[in-house]
Design a protein around this motif. Sequence first.
Motif, mmCIF file in Angstrom:
data_model
loop_
_atom_site.group_PDB
_atom_site.id
_atom_site.type_symbol
_atom_site.label_atom_id
_atom_site.label_comp_id
_atom_site.label_asym_id
_atom_site.label_seq_id
_atom_site.Cartn_x
_atom_site.Cartn_y
_atom_site.Cartn_z
ATOM 1 N N LEU A 283 0.839 -1.197 0.000
ATOM 2 C CA LEU A 283 0.000 0.000 0.000
ATOM 3 C C LEU A 283 0.871 1.243 0.000
ATOM 4 O O LEU A 283 1.787 1.377 0.819
ATOM 5 N N VAL A 284 0.589 2.165 -0.936
ATOM 6 C CA VAL A 284 1.278 3.449 -0.988
ATOM 7 C C VAL A 284 0.222 4.549 -0.954
ATOM 8 O O VAL A 284 -0.670 4.584 -1.809
ATOM 9 N N ILE A 285 0.315 5.429 0.035
ATOM 10 C CA ILE A 285 -0.636 6.531 0.174
ATOM 11 C C ILE A 285 0.068 7.850 -0.164
ATOM 12 O O ILE A 285 1.154 8.138 0.347
ATOM 13 N N PHE A 286 -0.560 8.627 -1.039
ATOM 14 C CA PHE A 286 -0.078 9.961 -1.378
ATOM 15 C C PHE A 286 -0.935 10.959 -0.602
ATOM 16 O O PHE A 286 -2.090 11.219 -0.956
ATOM 17 N N ALA A 297 -1.477 13.529 -10.248
ATOM 18 C CA ALA A 297 -0.007 13.519 -10.171
ATOM 19 C C ALA A 297 0.511 12.277 -10.899
ATOM 20 O O ALA A 297 0.995 11.335 -10.278
ATOM 21 N N PRO A 298 0.416 12.271 -12.233
ATOM 22 C CA PRO A 298 0.743 11.056 -12.982
ATOM 23 C C PRO A 298 2.188 10.589 -12.813
ATOM 24 O O PRO A 298 2.439 9.378 -12.692
ATOM 25 N N LEU A 299 3.137 11.496 -12.803
ATOM 26 C CA LEU A 299 4.539 11.086 -12.742
ATOM 27 C C LEU A 299 4.875 10.444 -11.399
ATOM 28 O O LEU A 299 5.518 9.376 -11.344
ATOM 29 N N GLU A 300 4.443 11.059 -10.323
ATOM 30 C CA GLU A 300 4.709 10.498 -8.994
ATOM 31 C C GLU A 300 4.103 9.109 -8.845
ATOM 32 O O GLU A 300 4.754 8.188 -8.339
ATOM 33 N N THR A 301 2.863 8.961 -9.274
ATOM 34 C CA THR A 301 2.171 7.686 -9.063
ATOM 35 C C THR A 301 2.654 6.604 -10.019
ATOM 36 O O THR A 301 2.779 5.442 -9.630
ATOM 37 N N VAL A 302 2.953 6.959 -11.269
ATOM 38 C CA VAL A 302 3.399 5.930 -12.213
ATOM 39 C C VAL A 302 4.788 5.413 -11.839
ATOM 40 O O VAL A 302 5.118 4.245 -12.104
ATOM 41 N N ASN A 303 5.615 6.230 -11.227
ATOM 42 C CA ASN A 303 6.928 5.753 -10.800
ATOM 43 C C ASN A 303 6.809 4.643 -9.769
ATOM 44 O O ASN A 303 7.587 3.678 -9.784
ATOM 45 N N VAL A 304 5.836 4.766 -8.884
ATOM 46 C CA VAL A 304 5.581 3.703 -7.907
ATOM 47 C C VAL A 304 5.116 2.437 -8.634
ATOM 48 O O VAL A 304 5.536 1.323 -8.308
ATOM 49 N N PHE A 305 4.255 2.625 -9.627
ATOM 50 C CA PHE A 305 3.756 1.503 -10.418
ATOM 51 C C PHE A 305 4.888 0.817 -11.188
ATOM 52 O O PHE A 305 4.976 -0.418 -11.236
ATOM 53 N N ILE A 306 5.786 1.597 -11.782
ATOM 54 C CA ILE A 306 6.912 1.032 -12.536
ATOM 55 C C ILE A 306 7.821 0.211 -11.621
ATOM 56 O O ILE A 306 8.246 -0.900 -11.976
ATOM 57 N N ASP A 307 8.099 0.733 -10.431
ATOM 58 C CA ASP A 307 8.900 -0.033 -9.468
ATOM 59 C C ASP A 307 8.227 -1.359 -9.141
ATOM 60 O O ASP A 307 8.895 -2.397 -9.059
ATOM 61 N N PHE A 308 6.928 -1.329 -8.987
ATOM 62 C CA PHE A 308 6.166 -2.533 -8.634
ATOM 63 C C PHE A 308 6.238 -3.581 -9.738
ATOM 64 O O PHE A 308 6.562 -4.745 -9.489
#
Length: 311
Positions: A283-286, A297-308
């Motif tokens: 779980l990641v909460i912004f 905030a597409p860039l911040e959130t997609v970076n978490v997705f890419i790491d996953f």
Amino acid sequence: MKVLGWLLLVILATSIILIAVYWQADKSLEELKPKWAPAPSQFVNVQGMQVHLRDEGPRDDPNPIVLIHGTSSSLHTWDGWTDELKSTRRVVRFDIPAFGLTGPSPDNNYTIESYASFIVAMLDHLNIEQGVLAGNSLGGYVAWATAVIYPERVSQLALVDTSGYPFTPKSTPIGFIVANTPVLNKLMEKVLPRSMVESSIINLYGDPSIITHELVDRYFDLTVRAGNRQALAQRFRQTKPGPYADKISSIPQPTLIIWGGQDRLIPPELGDHFHREIPDSELVIFDELGHLPHEEAPLETVNVFIDFINR
């Protein structure tokens, strides 16, 4: 009786004024295509619908990413994520039935089972055996329900401010309230102030100051796509949170859960609930974002997705 008569007269007069001032006819698909379906948009025939689709990135990707939008949204909500992903991954997104340029389902069926069946039909059409499903709100509900009903088609899940458990909103967008209220939703089929759409978007953002005129235009135009207002009322009636909720703990796929800390529609506590129930989840909460963190905030959130997905 006189008071009642005057009250009814006032209500009638008000309704006539509203209709006269805020009358909004449907917009046809052909009218909307030039602005909202330029390349790489295409339309494919699936389940009797002309589905608005964008399929980008390398075709040899063995594990494509499928992005599923939420209620009253469209594939455009994932523009930011797609821009970051498509250079290395195949990214598929489409307008699901009742929304966007795809419009109403011919059988008027908007149950969660019907949506899951639609996702599989799209995967079949695109020759995708298995993929990563990422969804926001209703789209997240559709994603995890697909993983429950058709587990062999889903490799990983990303759930963004996702529906599925019964919940009590802290605040509900006015457009959703009207669409879910008998009589008012019939009126909305003909009357739709742009300000109502704008107010609903403001309700969903953590930082309303970043909402642009074009963003409101997009939501407004695609809401008045022919048939969508009637379908929205049916979607609220048919797709209730709760069914399959007892199956969430059986989801075996690795799952990323993203939530906006300022989400007033589906409170962040629901993110904790999903995290506790799904065995292989994170779980990641912004904290500063709202119900649409991937859009806000597409860039911040997609970076978490890419790491996953890389893990």
